[in-house]
Motif scaffolding. Structure first.
Motif, PDB file in Angstrom:
ATOM      1  N   TYR A 171      -0.783  -9.648  17.091  1.00  0.00           N
ATOM      2  CA  TYR A 171       0.543  -9.916  16.519  1.00  0.00           C
ATOM      3  C   TYR A 171       1.180  -8.611  16.031  1.00  0.00           C
ATOM      4  N   PHE A 172       0.381  -7.812  15.361  1.00  0.00           N
ATOM      5  CA  PHE A 172       0.874  -6.540  14.816  1.00  0.00           C
ATOM      6  C   PHE A 172       1.375  -5.630  15.938  1.00  0.00           C
ATOM      7  N   ASN A 173       0.615  -5.538  17.004  1.00  0.00           N
ATOM      8  CA  ASN A 173       0.999  -4.662  18.116  1.00  0.00           C
ATOM      9  C   ASN A 173       2.252  -5.155  18.835  1.00  0.00           C
ATOM     10  N   GLN A 174       2.520  -6.461  18.753  1.00  0.00           N
ATOM     11  CA  GLN A 174       3.726  -7.019  19.366  1.00  0.00           C
ATOM     12  C   GLN A 174       4.919  -6.995  18.416  1.00  0.00           C
ATOM     13  N   ASN A 175       4.715  -6.439  17.221  1.00  0.00           N
ATOM     14  CA  ASN A 175       5.755  -6.475  16.186  1.00  0.00           C
ATOM     15  C   ASN A 175       6.168  -7.909  15.858  1.00  0.00           C
ATOM     16  N   LYS A 176       5.185  -8.778  15.921  1.00  0.00           N
ATOM     17  CA  LYS A 176       5.458 -10.182  15.601  1.00  0.00           C
ATOM     18  C   LYS A 176       5.439 -10.358  14.087  1.00  0.00           C
ATOM     19  N   ASP A 177       6.583 -10.661  13.535  1.00  0.00           N
ATOM     20  CA  ASP A 177       6.618 -10.890  12.094  1.00  0.00           C
ATOM     21  C   ASP A 177       7.354 -12.188  11.758  1.00  0.00           C
ATOM     22  N   GLN A 178       7.587 -13.027  12.789  1.00  0.00           N
ATOM     23  CA  GLN A 178       8.312 -14.261  12.517  1.00  0.00           C
ATOM     24  C   GLN A 178       7.460 -15.224  11.715  1.00  0.00           C
ATOM     25  N   LEU A 197      -5.697 -12.454  -2.247  1.00  0.00           N
ATOM     26  CA  LEU A 197      -5.871 -11.939  -0.886  1.00  0.00           C
ATOM     27  C   LEU A 197      -5.481 -10.457  -0.805  1.00  0.00           C
ATOM     28  N   HIS A 198      -6.461  -9.615  -0.523  1.00  0.00           N
ATOM     29  CA  HIS A 198      -6.229  -8.182  -0.298  1.00  0.00           C
ATOM     30  C   HIS A 198      -7.500  -7.580   0.293  1.00  0.00           C
ATOM     31  N   PHE A 199      -7.355  -6.435   0.910  1.00  0.00           N
ATOM     32  CA  PHE A 199      -8.507  -5.741   1.494  1.00  0.00           C
ATOM     33  C   PHE A 199      -8.731  -4.442   0.733  1.00  0.00           C
ATOM     34  N   GLU A 200      -9.943  -4.295   0.217  1.00  0.00           N
ATOM     35  CA  GLU A 200     -10.277  -3.103  -0.546  1.00  0.00           C
ATOM     36  C   GLU A 200     -10.714  -1.977   0.391  1.00  0.00           C
ATOM     37  N   LYS A 201     -10.860  -0.801  -0.162  1.00  0.00           N
ATOM     38  CA  LYS A 201     -11.170   0.383   0.644  1.00  0.00           C
ATOM     39  C   LYS A 201     -12.447   0.179   1.451  1.00  0.00           C
ATOM     40  N   GLU A 202     -13.467  -0.412   0.832  1.00  0.00           N
ATOM     41  CA  GLU A 202     -14.725  -0.614   1.560  1.00  0.00           C
ATOM     42  C   GLU A 202     -14.580  -1.652   2.676  1.00  0.00           C
ATOM     43  N   ASP A 203     -13.652  -2.621   2.478  1.00  0.00           N
ATOM     44  CA  ASP A 203     -13.374  -3.582   3.551  1.00  0.00           C
ATOM     45  C   ASP A 203     -12.759  -2.867   4.753  1.00  0.00           C
ATOM     46  N   ILE A 204     -11.788  -2.030   4.491  1.00  0.00           N
ATOM     47  CA  ILE A 204     -11.112  -1.285   5.565  1.00  0.00           C
ATOM     48  C   ILE A 204     -12.106  -0.359   6.263  1.00  0.00           C
ATOM     49  N   ASN A 205     -12.958   0.286   5.501  1.00  0.00           N
ATOM     50  CA  ASN A 205     -13.956   1.178   6.108  1.00  0.00           C
ATOM     51  C   ASN A 205     -14.919   0.401   7.002  1.00  0.00           C
ATOM     52  N   TYR A 206     -15.293  -0.787   6.561  1.00  0.00           N
ATOM     53  CA  TYR A 206     -16.164  -1.613   7.401  1.00  0.00           C
ATOM     54  C   TYR A 206     -15.465  -1.977   8.702  1.00  0.00           C
ATOM     55  N   LEU A 207     -14.238  -2.435   8.597  1.00  0.00           N
ATOM     56  CA  LEU A 207     -13.496  -2.806   9.812  1.00  0.00           C
ATOM     57  C   LEU A 207     -13.311  -1.605  10.736  1.00  0.00           C
ATOM     58  N   GLU A 232      -5.703   2.484  13.573  1.00  0.00           N
ATOM     59  CA  GLU A 232      -5.449   2.968  12.217  1.00  0.00           C
ATOM     60  C   GLU A 232      -4.164   2.372  11.660  1.00  0.00           C
ATOM     61  N   GLU A 233      -3.192   2.151  12.528  1.00  0.00           N
ATOM     62  CA  GLU A 233      -1.930   1.566  12.067  1.00  0.00           C
ATOM     63  C   GLU A 233      -2.154   0.148  11.539  1.00  0.00           C
ATOM     64  N   PHE A 234      -2.967  -0.604  12.267  1.00  0.00           N
ATOM     65  CA  PHE A 234      -3.252  -1.971  11.831  1.00  0.00           C
ATOM     66  C   PHE A 234      -4.084  -1.966  10.545  1.00  0.00           C
ATOM     67  N   LEU A 235      -5.040  -1.061  10.453  1.00  0.00           N
ATOM     68  CA  LEU A 235      -5.847  -0.963   9.226  1.00  0.00           C
ATOM     69  C   LEU A 235      -4.986  -0.556   8.039  1.00  0.00           C
ATOM     70  N   ASP A 236      -4.027   0.325   8.266  1.00  0.00           N
ATOM     71  CA  ASP A 236      -3.096   0.686   7.186  1.00  0.00           C
ATOM     72  C   ASP A 236      -2.297  -0.536   6.735  1.00  0.00           C
ATOM     73  N   TYR A 237      -1.888  -1.338   7.710  1.00  0.00           N
ATOM     74  CA  TYR A 237      -1.159  -2.569   7.370  1.00  0.00           C
ATOM     75  C   TYR A 237      -2.043  -3.492   6.523  1.00  0.00           C
ATOM     76  N   LEU A 238      -3.291  -3.674   6.940  1.00  0.00           N
ATOM     77  CA  LEU A 238      -4.190  -4.553   6.189  1.00  0.00           C
ATOM     78  C   LEU A 238      -4.422  -4.065   4.763  1.00  0.00           C
TER      79      LEU A 238
END
Length: 481
Positions: free
Chosen positions: A22-29, A62-72, A80-86
Motif C-alpha cells: 500500500y505504501f509503495n502505491q501511495n495508497k492512503d485512501q 499503537l506505535h513501533f519502537e526503535k527495537e521493533d524497527i531494527n528487528y523489521l 527504509e522509506e516504509f520503516l521510516d513511515y512505521l
C-alpha cells in the motif's frame, strides 16, 4: 493489563507485507473493515461480546519502537522509506463497536473500523486476538452460569489456561458473564473482582491427620472456613472430621462452618450423603461446593437428573479453555473503500454461502418489542438509511428477498448497537467499570428469549438486512458472475 507493554508487533506478518505494498502505491485512501463471526460456539444461540477494553488499550498505544524497527530491518524485506513511515505511524481513524457484555449473533459487525488502509490493516490481528479470546470465554462462562440456576460459579481455571494473559483476561471475561469470582489472584488485583480459594490436598497431606489440618485451618480462618473433604475418603473421614472441627472449635467460639468442598467421585451421590450428615448435625447453613471437570452439561445433569445437593460450583479447564468448543471464529473483512471522495462498497464472494460478506458502510440495530421489552431481531442497514419506528419495518433474509418479516410501526423500538469508540484517532468512549459491564450484560441477557438461550437446538435469532442493503448485496453478487 496496567503495566505498559508495547504489543504493536503482535500481528500476522502479512499485515506488514501488505502495508508496504500500500505504501509503495501511495495508497492512503480510507477503507472500512467489519469484524464479525459466523457461528456460535457449542452450537449455541448467542455469544457474549467481550474484550473491547483491551482493544482500546492496544489501538491507543499503537506505535513501533526503535527495537521493533531494527528487528523489521533485519528481515531484509522492507524499504527504509516504509520503516521510516512505521516509526511515526499512529491510529488516526474511527472505530465503532458494540458495548462489552452485549449478547451478539453471527454475521453482524461487532466492530467497524474506518481508517487509512495501512492503519486499518495493521490493527487486524490484535483486534481479532483480544475479541476472539474474551468473547469465547465469556460465552462459555455464560452457559455455565445459566446451567447453575442461581448457584454461585467460581472460575478455577488458571492452571489450565493457555499462559498468563489467557488466565487473567479469561477471569475478567468469566466475571462479566456472571461468575462469582476467580481463583486467579492477579485478576483480583488488576480488575477488582472477588478472589476465591481455600486449600489443596497437599495442605491436608502435610499434617499428621486430616482432623489436624482442618482444625489448624479453622483456627486461622474461623469466619471463612471451607474444608476440602475428599483427600482420603469423603464419607468415611472427610465429612466426619469437618463436622468434628465445627463442633469442637468453630461453634464453641461463635463461628459456623461455611462450607465443604468435594473434588472427586460421584458428585451427585456424595453431595446427597454429605447433605444428610450436615443436616443431621444442625448444619443446614453449611454449603456444599463441588469442582472437578465440570461444564454446563454436567451441571445441568447434576441438578435436574440426579438431584444433587450442591450450593456452588468451581469450574476450571472446561471454562477457561472453552474445552468443548475452543475456537471463536471472528473474522475481519474489507467492506468499503474510498474513491474520489465516495465510499465504494466491496464484497467477498464464496461458494460457501455463509462466507459471503455484507457490503458497505453499515449500521446495526436491535429491535425490541414495546410491550415486553424483549429483543425480536437484529438487522443491518446502510449508513445513509433513515429509519422511523413509527412506520412498518421490513427486514430481509441476508440472501433472499422472498424471506422477510414485517414489523408493525409503533409496536417496536430501535437501538443502534455500534457506538463510537475512536473518532479521528482519539478515544471518545468511557469504559464502564467491570461491575458496570457485568450488570449491563445481565440486563441485556434478560431481553433475550429463553428459547434462544437453551443449550440443545436453540431457536435461531434473526440477523437480517434492509431492502436497500440486500439489493446492494445481490447487485454486487450479480456484477461478479
Amino acid at each position: 493489563m496496567k503495566e505498559l507493554r508495547n504489543l504493536s508487533l503482535v500481528m500476522d506478518f502479512y499485515e506488514l507485507t501488505m502495508s508496504q505494498c500500500y505504501f509503495n502505491q501511495n495508497k492512503d485512501q480510507e477503507v472500512v473493515f467489519d469484524l464479525f463471526y459466523r457461528n456460535n460456539p457449542d452450537n449455541g444461540g448467542l455469544c457474549l461480546f467481550c474484550g473491547l477494553e483491551q482493544v482500546i488499550e492496544y489501538v491507543k498505544n499503537l506505535h513501533f519502537e526503535k527495537e521493533d524497527i531494527n528487528y523489521l530491518r533485519s528481515l531484509h524485506q522492507f524499504s527504509e522509506e516504509f520503516l521510516d513511515y512505521l516509526s511515526t505511524v499512529r491510529f488516526t481513524g474511527d472505530i465503532y463497536a458494540i458495548p462489552e457484555g452485549t449478547p451478539v449473533f453471527p454475521h453482524e459487525p461487532l466492530v467497524r473500523v474506518k481508517a487509512p488502509i495501512i492503519e486499518a490493516q495493521l490493527v487486524e490481528t490484535a483486534l481479532l486476538l483480544a475479541l476472539n479470546h474474551q468473547t469465547l470465554i465469556a460465552t462459555k462462562a455464560r452457559r455455565i452460569v445459566q446451567a447453575s440456576e442461581g448457584r454461585a460459579v467460581m472460575e478455577f481455571g488458571a492452571r489450565r489456561a493457555h499462559n498468563f494473559d489467557a488466565a487473567i483476561y479469561g477471569a475478567r471475561a468469566a466475571y462479566i458473564a456472571g461468575c462469582a469470582g476467580s481463583a486467579t489472584t492477579y485478576a483480583g488485583k488488576e480488575y477488582g473482582l472477588p478472589v476465591l480459594g481455600t486449600m489443596a490436598h497437599s495442605f491436608i497431606q502435610s499434617f499428621d491427620s486430616e482432623y489436624d489440618a482442618f482444625l489448624f485451618y479453622a483456627k486461622t480462618y474461623p469466619d471463612q472456613c471451607t474444608l476440602l473433604i475428599d483427600t482420603y475418603s469423603t464419607l468415611k473421614s472427610g465429612i466426619k472430621n469437618a463436622i468434628r472441627v465445627a463442633k469442637d472449635y468453630l461453634e464453641p467460639n461463635g463461628y459456623r462452618l461455611k462450607g465443604v468442598r468435594i473434588d472427586s467421585g460421584d458428585m451427585a451421590y456424595l453431595s446427597k450423603q454429605v447433605r444428610k450428615e450436615l443436616d443431621a448435625n444442625s448444619m443446614q447453613d453449611c454449603g456444599i461446593v463441588v469442582s472437578n471437570s465440570l461444564d454446563e452439561y454436567v451441571i445441568e445433569s447434576l441438578i435436574h437428573q440426579q438431584g444433587a445437593k450442591i450450593d456452588s460450583f468451581g469450574v476450571g479447564e472446561n471454562l477457561i479453555c472453552s474445552k468443548n468448543s475452543p475456537v471463536f471464529g471472528g473474522v475481519y473483512k474489507l467492506v468499503a473503500i474510498e474513491k474520489d471522495g465516495e465510499m465504494i462498497p466491496k464484497i467477498k464472494i464464496s461458494d460457501n454461502v455463509e462466507k459471503v460478506t455484507n457490503p458497505g458502510l453499515k449500521k446495526v440495530y436491535r429491535i425490541y418489542e414495546k410491550d415486553t421489552g424483549m429483543a425480536q431481531a437484529d438487522f443491518m442497514a446502510l449508513e445513509h438509511e433513515v429509519l422511523d419506528d413509527q412506520k412498518d419495518l421490513t427486514i430481509y433474509h441476508p440472501m433472499s428477498r422472498w424471506k422477510y418479516k414485517v414489523i408493525e410501526g409503533g409496536t417496536y423500538e430501535l437501538r443502534e448497537l455500534l457506538v463510537p469508540i475512536f473518532l479521528r484517532g482519539k478515544v471518545v468512549y468511557q469504559c464502564p467499570s467491570l461491575d458496570g459491564i457485568r450488570e449491563y450484560s445481565k440486563r441485556e441477557l434478560d431481553t433475550i428469549w429463553e428459547e434462544i438461550k437453551r443449550f440443545a437446538y436453540p431457536q435461531e435469532y434473526y440477523v437480517d438486512l434492509t431492502k436497500d442493503l440486500l439489493d446492494l448485496k445481490l447487485k454486487l453478487l450479480n456484477d461478479h458472475k
